[in-house]
Write a protein that holds these residues in place. Sequence first.
Motif, PDB file in Angstrom:
ATOM      1  N   LYS A 115      54.139 -11.880  17.693  1.00  0.00           N
ATOM      2  CA  LYS A 115      53.191 -12.653  18.488  1.00  0.00           C
ATOM      3  C   LYS A 115      51.804 -12.767  17.842  1.00  0.00           C
ATOM      4  CE  LYS A 115      55.391 -11.264  22.842  1.00  0.00           C
ATOM      5  NZ  LYS A 115      55.180 -10.565  24.151  1.00  0.00           N
ATOM      6  N   ASP A 204      45.016 -22.067  11.238  1.00  0.00           N
ATOM      7  CA  ASP A 204      45.512 -21.501  12.494  1.00  0.00           C
ATOM      8  C   ASP A 204      47.004 -21.267  12.304  1.00  0.00           C
ATOM      9  OD1 ASP A 204      46.179 -20.789  15.061  1.00  0.00           O
ATOM     10  OD2 ASP A 204      45.076 -22.413  16.019  1.00  0.00           O
ATOM     11  N   LYS A 206      50.618 -18.227  12.738  1.00  0.00           N
ATOM     12  CA  LYS A 206      51.199 -16.950  13.108  1.00  0.00           C
ATOM     13  C   LYS A 206      51.499 -16.188  11.820  1.00  0.00           C
ATOM     14  CE  LYS A 206      54.191 -16.582  16.400  1.00  0.00           C
ATOM     15  NZ  LYS A 206      55.420 -16.756  17.224  1.00  0.00           N
ATOM     16  N   THR A 250      44.933 -13.518  17.535  1.00  0.00           N
ATOM     17  CA  THR A 250      45.612 -13.635  18.816  1.00  0.00           C
ATOM     18  C   THR A 250      46.849 -12.746  18.820  1.00  0.00           C
ATOM     19  OG1 THR A 250      46.845 -15.569  18.004  1.00  0.00           O
ATOM     20  CG2 THR A 250      44.785 -15.981  19.178  1.00  0.00           C
ATOM     21  N   ASP A 252      49.149 -12.965  21.605  1.00  0.00           N
ATOM     22  CA  ASP A 252      49.998 -13.468  22.689  1.00  0.00           C
ATOM     23  C   ASP A 252      50.962 -14.558  22.244  1.00  0.00           C
ATOM     24  OD1 ASP A 252      48.243 -15.488  22.188  1.00  0.00           O
ATOM     25  OD2 ASP A 252      47.437 -15.625  24.235  1.00  0.00           O
ATOM     26  N   GLY A 253      51.102 -14.754  20.927  1.00  0.00           N
ATOM     27  CA  GLY A 253      52.017 -15.775  20.423  1.00  0.00           C
ATOM     28  C   GLY A 253      51.461 -17.172  20.400  1.00  0.00           C
ATOM     29  N   SER A 254      50.147 -17.324  20.601  1.00  0.00           N
ATOM     30  CA  SER A 254      49.562 -18.666  20.729  1.00  0.00           C
ATOM     31  C   SER A 254      49.146 -19.273  19.392  1.00  0.00           C
ATOM     32  CB  SER A 254      48.348 -18.617  21.651  1.00  0.00           C
ATOM     33  OG  SER A 254      47.346 -17.762  21.130  1.00  0.00           O
ATOM     34  N   GLY A 255      49.196 -18.510  18.298  1.00  0.00           N
ATOM     35  CA  GLY A 255      48.762 -19.043  17.011  1.00  0.00           C
ATOM     36  C   GLY A 255      49.737 -20.055  16.448  1.00  0.00           C
ATOM     37  N   THR A 257      48.755 -23.638  15.254  1.00  0.00           N
ATOM     38  CA  THR A 257      48.517 -25.076  15.339  1.00  0.00           C
ATOM     39  C   THR A 257      48.218 -25.621  13.956  1.00  0.00           C
ATOM     40  OG1 THR A 257      46.151 -24.769  15.738  1.00  0.00           O
ATOM     41  CG2 THR A 257      47.576 -24.843  17.656  1.00  0.00           C
TER      42      THR A 257
END
Length: 393
Positions: A115, A204, A206, A250, A252-255, A257
Motif C-alpha cells: 500500500k 506519484d 506506488k 502514503t 493507504d494504497g492511494s499512490g 497517478t
Amino acid sequence: MKARIALAATAVAAAVVGGGIVLSGPASAVETTLCDQYASTKVQGGEYIVQNNVWGTSATQCIDVTDDGFTITQQDGVNSGGAPTAYPSLVWGCHYNNCTNDFSPILASSSEFDKIGSQASFTYNTGGVWNASYDIWFDPTARKDGQNTGAEIMIWANHAGGASPVGSKVGEVTTAGGTWDVWYGNSGWNVVSYVRTSAASSVDYKVTDFYDDAVDRGYAQDSWYLTSIQAGFEPWSGGKGLGIDDFAVTTDGSGGTTPDDSGTTEPTATTTATPVVTTTAPTTTDPGTGTGGETGDCAASYKVTQSWGSGFIGEVTVKNTGDSATQGWKVNWTWPSGQKLASMWNASNETSGSTVTASNVSYNGGVAKGDSTTFGMQVDGSSATPTLTCTAG
C-alpha cells in the motif's frame, strides 16, 4: 521547467509552459537554513526529515528548508566525474538511525508494503550536472542504522548535464504513468535505477510499481525490508536553485497517478559536460587488489572496487579453507596510511587507531567447506592495499 521568482516581497512558484509564466500560490516561508555537512531537521511534526547530506566534497552546500521541502541556495562543490557531491533530500523512514515518527522497517512481502506510495514536485534550474531522484532503500534485516546491503532503488524524474546511473542499461519498463530505462549496477549492494525517458516535474507512484520489477529481474527479494524513502537531488555542479516540495508518503494504497510532465523539458547544461556515473555511493572503478592471509581454516582476499578523490569502496572475500563449516570468522588488518573507515556492510567492526577487526554478522558466520562470503566498506582517504589476517572458528 519550474523556477522560483520573486514578485515584490512575496515568493511564488512559477512554471514555464509554452513560453508563458503560470503563477501558483505563495511559497512557504523559510523555517531554517542547513549548511553543516550532515545537518538535518524534522518537518511536519516529525513526519519527514530534511537532510543536507554532503558526502562527496568538502565544499559548502546550504539548503533553505520549509515545512513542505527545501531549495538549494548554495552549492560550491564541483565533481567532474564519479560520485556526486551530495544528496540533499527529504526522508521518510530511517537514515543512519535518524528516523521519522514511530517508523519501523517494513517487510516487502507484507500487505502493508503493497500500500505504500509517494509523490513529490521538483523545481529545476537550467544548468549544471545533476539528477532529480528518489532513493528507496532495502536491507535483508530490519535495519535502522548503517549502510543498507540489499537494494537501492533509484527513480530519476529528470537529469541534466550528462548524468547517468551506475552500471549499464538492462531494459525498459512502462509503469507509474511513464516509460523508464532500467539500469543495474552494484556498489556493495544492488543499485537499480529507473530513468524516465521524458522529464517530469512531479512523480506519484506506488513502491511496488518499481520494486516488483526489480524482484522479477532478480535484483531484489521479497524477504527484504523497506528502510527509507528519500527524494532529492544528486548534484555534481550547478545545483543552486534545485528544490523539492509537496513531498508525501502514503500508506493507504492511494499512490500511483500519472506524473505531471506538461511543459517540462530536459534542462540544457550551460557547459559541455562529460557523462558521469551516479549512485549514493561512489562508483568509479579501481582495479586494485590487496594481499590476503590465511590462519585457522580461513583465507581472505581484498580489492578496491571503486575510488574517487577522497575515498574508496573496498571488498573482502572470506573463504573457508577447512574441512567443515565455519561457526564464525574474523579478518584483521592495519591501514598503511591515513585511511578511516566510514561504514561497513555484511560485517561488524572494531577499530583502534589504524587497526580494524571485521567479524561476521548473524547471517554469514556459517560458511560451508570451500565456500566463501563477502563484506564491503566505504573508506575515507586514498585507495590502500592492507595485508589481511583471517581466522575462523
